[in-house]
Design an enzyme around this catalytic site. Structure first.
Site, PDB file in Angstrom:
ATOM      1  N   GLU A   1       1.012  -0.756   0.139  1.00 41.07           N
ATOM      2  CA  GLU A   1       0.220   0.441  -0.143  1.00 41.07           C
ATOM      3  C   GLU A   1       0.849   1.453   0.222  1.00 41.07           C
ATOM      4  O   GLU A   1       0.615   2.280  -0.711  1.00 41.07           O
ATOM      5  CB  GLU A   1      -1.306  -0.374   1.389  1.00 41.07           C
ATOM      6  CG  GLU A   1      -1.696   1.014   1.098  1.00 41.07           C
ATOM      7  CD  GLU A   1      -2.873   0.757   2.777  1.00 41.07           C
ATOM      8  OE1 GLU A   1      -3.403   1.378   3.203  1.00 41.07           O
ATOM      9  OE2 GLU A   1      -3.303  -0.554   2.669  1.00 41.07           O
ATOM     10  N   ASP A   2       2.328   1.279   0.867  1.00 40.44           N
ATOM     11  CA  ASP A   2       2.876   2.688   0.613  1.00 40.44           C
ATOM     12  C   ASP A   2       4.236   2.654   0.971  1.00 40.44           C
ATOM     13  O   ASP A   2       4.820   3.944   0.696  1.00 40.44           O
ATOM     14  CB  ASP A   2       2.703   2.447   2.435  1.00 40.44           C
ATOM     15  CG  ASP A   2       1.704   3.012   3.341  1.00 40.44           C
ATOM     16  OD1 ASP A   2       0.790   3.843   2.359  1.00 40.44           O
ATOM     17  OD2 ASP A   2       1.560   2.669   4.334  1.00 40.44           O
TER      18      ASP A   2
END
Length: 722
Positions: free
Chosen positions: A76-77
């Site tokens: 996600e990051d």
């Protein structure tokens, strides 16, 4: 000592058999991927996944879960992909990471929709592997512990989501310590004044409470020893701030007025000892009526088992006791982890998976819910902590959310039972379908082959299974009805110009579908449905088809129709005390007549249609006959709030056939200020009867109140507009 080395030592201490090498590789990959990223606190980002793993260690998870905990934010990051994770650690770890990764790559209509779809993804993944939700709970718990670094608005948003979804999830999984901490932290940010005041008050009274608990524990221990008890433990049990706040809120009490902050737990060798110690407690101190609960005989959905009782202890103080076995205590503390036995591939052994079949049921119920708002609403209800336990005619126990009704119960037995439900007996007494069930009720469902799900059931059903099944049936029924209506409207429109609609479609299929696509319909069926719903008028469809197939037909105007419309609009206005209660395009006192097919009344959305020489015919907006009328003759109408008069309404009441029933219903109708102009009774099979009352009513609110009053009469099965 480095972060990596410290974490590895903690893992080895709790799980000496776990290989170290995969954990080291996972830490290095996570650390390298997050790189220079920082948390809001200013700490290196890697601190967060490490703390998540420490929480997962307390949950007694397996090695793949710990690895996924370290990598849970990388996809996600950072630029790390699921494919790279799968190559390094296998499909199992990749699936777990994917399960907790938000759908950030997709665009949604709103933030609310995005939230719902992310939860849906998480719940569906949880259905395949419950470890997904454990990683998410650990992630959320650490985020809540560090929430002070977020802006106030974000604190409120995250705390509210935690209270409504994550804390109930921890409860359903039986992980009590996680639930308790999540609830307390939620309260801290949602109601900080309340939270810190409670912290202060509890601290002030702690010394006195601890002394009292020591005394009562000593007295209890002496009595258990006298009775020859073997191994047992007596523990003081502190009440957490959230539960104190909820008790104050529910009973409208101040902190000083809460008398049962004292709690003691007795842990025994076996079930027999639990009931024996309960008897000893009740012989020593007077039990408080209504405060005894036997969760040993009837465990909660999360498999929690204990005896709960409250007694009036020394000095008149209320004391809560929990009594359970050592095994029950382990389950209460560890939750789902207490039942885990993993195969080599990491999946749960079947016998343990069955113990948490509610997870599979939750997933199945949520799969049918399409609307994001409905999904979030039903998810919160299904996860809600408060339950009622009711009995089937065979004595089986069914757990349902609080405020459930007989229809919810019927659908929990089987979808076919829910669909055919016409009534219910609760504890031998006939009740309306909207009746709210209570723990201990014995339920018997009455079914009929002629019954089908009704849209108004959505007003009182709460379980997602019942609501999704009802919505699906109603949607299909409305779709089928709209399709039939669309065909009738198109047939009539095409006949005006001497065309046969069905034959034209059959002969010119390709050109026809090209024409209907130009007005927003995908195909013939979609056109029929949209015409039936009123999204496309029959006239629009006719012109589009004629333009493509028969240009001469599209240009042909029906002059007589235009003349009819002009003549019809030259109607007179009314004046005086009996003037119209309808406003037409801002003009009042227009000559109108009310359609008998739908009997519109103030409070309902209405439409009007011009009739030559008769003024405007007023229909309910959802009237099926109104949808068949010519859209060109349609007028927008509103009710005149200054005009009040009685309107005809018919109400159909289905009842058990008993003496005095007609008189009882008539009395209720009269008491509500409605006049009965006629009543028709028809006897039905199974000792039932149908009564249709023709009434004079003032508005929609009066009708709704009257229906609820009629349904409260003993022996009434259902009441509705006819």
């Amino acid at each position: 000592m480095s972060i990596s080395q410290s974490l590895i030592e903690e893992v080895q201490e709790k799980h000496p058999s776990f290989p170290v090498e995969p954990l080291k590789r996972a830490f290095e990959l996570a650390n390298r991927s997050h790189g220079e990223q920082k948390r809001r606190s200013g700490e290196p980002y890697i601190i967060h996944p490490v703390e998540v793993v420490r929480i997962l260690l307390q949950m007694r998870v397996d090695l793949p879960s710990l690895i996924a905990g370290l990598l849970h934010d990388t996809v996600e990051d950072t630029f790390l992909s699921l494919e790279e994770i799968e190559q390094s650690f296998g499909k199992e770890v990749s699936f777990l990471v994917d399960g907790v990764t938000k759908l950030s790559k997709l665009s949604f209509r709103s933030k609310h929709t995005a939230q719902a779809e992310n939860f849906r993804k998480m719940i569906m993944a949880m259905g395949r592997d419950v470890r997904v939700i454990l990683i998410k709970l650990a992630d959320r718990l650490h985020n809540m512990r560090t929430l002070q670094h977020m802006p106030p608005t974000k604190q409120q948003e995250i705390a509210s989501e935690t209270e409504e979804v994550y804390a109930p999830l921890a409860h359903r999984l039986g992980i009590n310590w996680v639930k308790t901490e999540l609830q307390d932290l939620s309260l801290r940010y949602l109601k900080p004044d309340v939270y810190f005041k409670l912290v202060e008050l509890v601290a002030q009274s702690r010394a006195g409470r601890e002394k009292y608990i020591q005394e009562i524990s000593k007295v209890t221990s002496e009595r258990l020893d006298e009775a020859g008890f073997g191994q047992y433990e007596i523990q003081g049990r502190p009440k957490h701030f959230y539960s104190i706040y909820k008790k104050m809120e529910k009973a409208q009490l101040t902190f000083e007025e809460i008398h049962d902050l004292l709690a003691v737990r007795i842990v025994c060798e076996d079930i027999r000892s639990c009931y024996q110690s309960l008897g000893i407690l009740h012989s020593m101190w007077k039990p408080v009526p209504g405060r005894f609960k036997d969760y040993i005989a009837m465990p909660k959905a999360n498999l929690y088992q204990s005896l709960h009782t409250t007694v009036i202890g020394p000095g008149g103080q209320r004391v809560e006791f929990q009594i359970r076995t050592f095994e029950m205590h382990r389950i209460a503390e560890e939750g789902i982890a207490a039942h885990w036995t993993y195969k080599e591939d990491g999946s749960v052994v079947a016998k343990d998976a069955e113990k948490f079949s509610w997870i599979r049921k939750l997933v199945e119920d949520q799969e049918a819910v399409e609307d994001p708002s409905e999904f979030m609403s039903s998810l919160k209800i299904d996860l809600f902590e408060e339950e009622v336990f009711v009995f089937t005619p065979r004595g089986d126990v069914i757990s349902l959310p609080r405020k459930s009704c007989p229809v919810d119960f019927a659908y929990s037995i089987h979808s076919a039972v829910g669909e055919r439900c016409v009534g219910a007996k609760v504890n031998g007494r006939l009740v309306p379908l909207r009746h709210q069930l209570e723990s201990g009720d014995h339920i018997e469902i009455i079914t009929s082959e002629s019954q089908f799900p009704r849209k108004d059931w959505l007003d009182f059903c709460v379980t997602s299974k019942a609501r999704s099944k009802i919505r699906a049936y109603v949607k299909k029924a409305q779709r089928d009805q709209s399709k039939d209506l669309g065909l009738k409207l198109l047939d009539r429109e095409f006949r005006k110009s001497k065309f046969n609609f069905s034959r034209l479609v059959k002969e010119e299929r390709e050109k026809f579908e090209e024409a209907v696509r130009s007005i927003g319909a995908a195909n013939e069926e979609d056109l029929l449905i949209k015409v039936g719903y009123g999204k496309i008028t029959a006239e629009e469809a006719f012109k589009a088809v004629m333009k493509s197939l028969h240009p001469e037909g599209a240009e042909a105007e029906t002059a007589s129709q235009e003349q009819d419309l002009v003549a019809a609009t030259k109607f007179k206005t009314k004046s005086g005390p009996d003037s119209s209660p309808i406003i037409v395009d801002g003009v009042d006192n227009i000559l109108v007549r009310f359609a008998r097919c739908c009997q519109p009344i103030p409070g309902e959305a209405i439409v009007g249609f011009v009739s030559r020489g008769k003024g405007i015919s007023v229909h309910r907006a959802d009237c099926s006959k109104a949808l068949e009328l010519d859209p060109a003759r349609k007028f927008d109408l509103t009710w005149d709030p200054k005009k009040g008069q009685d309107f005809p309404v018919s109400i159909k009441v289905t009842t058990m056939d008993r003496p005095g029933m007609l008189a009882d219903i008539s009395q209720v109708i009269s008491a509500q200020g409605a006049n009965i102009s006629n009543a028709r009774v028809q006897l039905l099979p199974n000792q039932r009867a149908s009564i249709i009352f023709d009434l004079k009513i003032q508005n929609l609110s009066q009708v709704r109140l009257l229906i609820s009053k009629i349904e409260a009469i003993e022996g009434v099965i259902h009441a509705e507009r006819h």
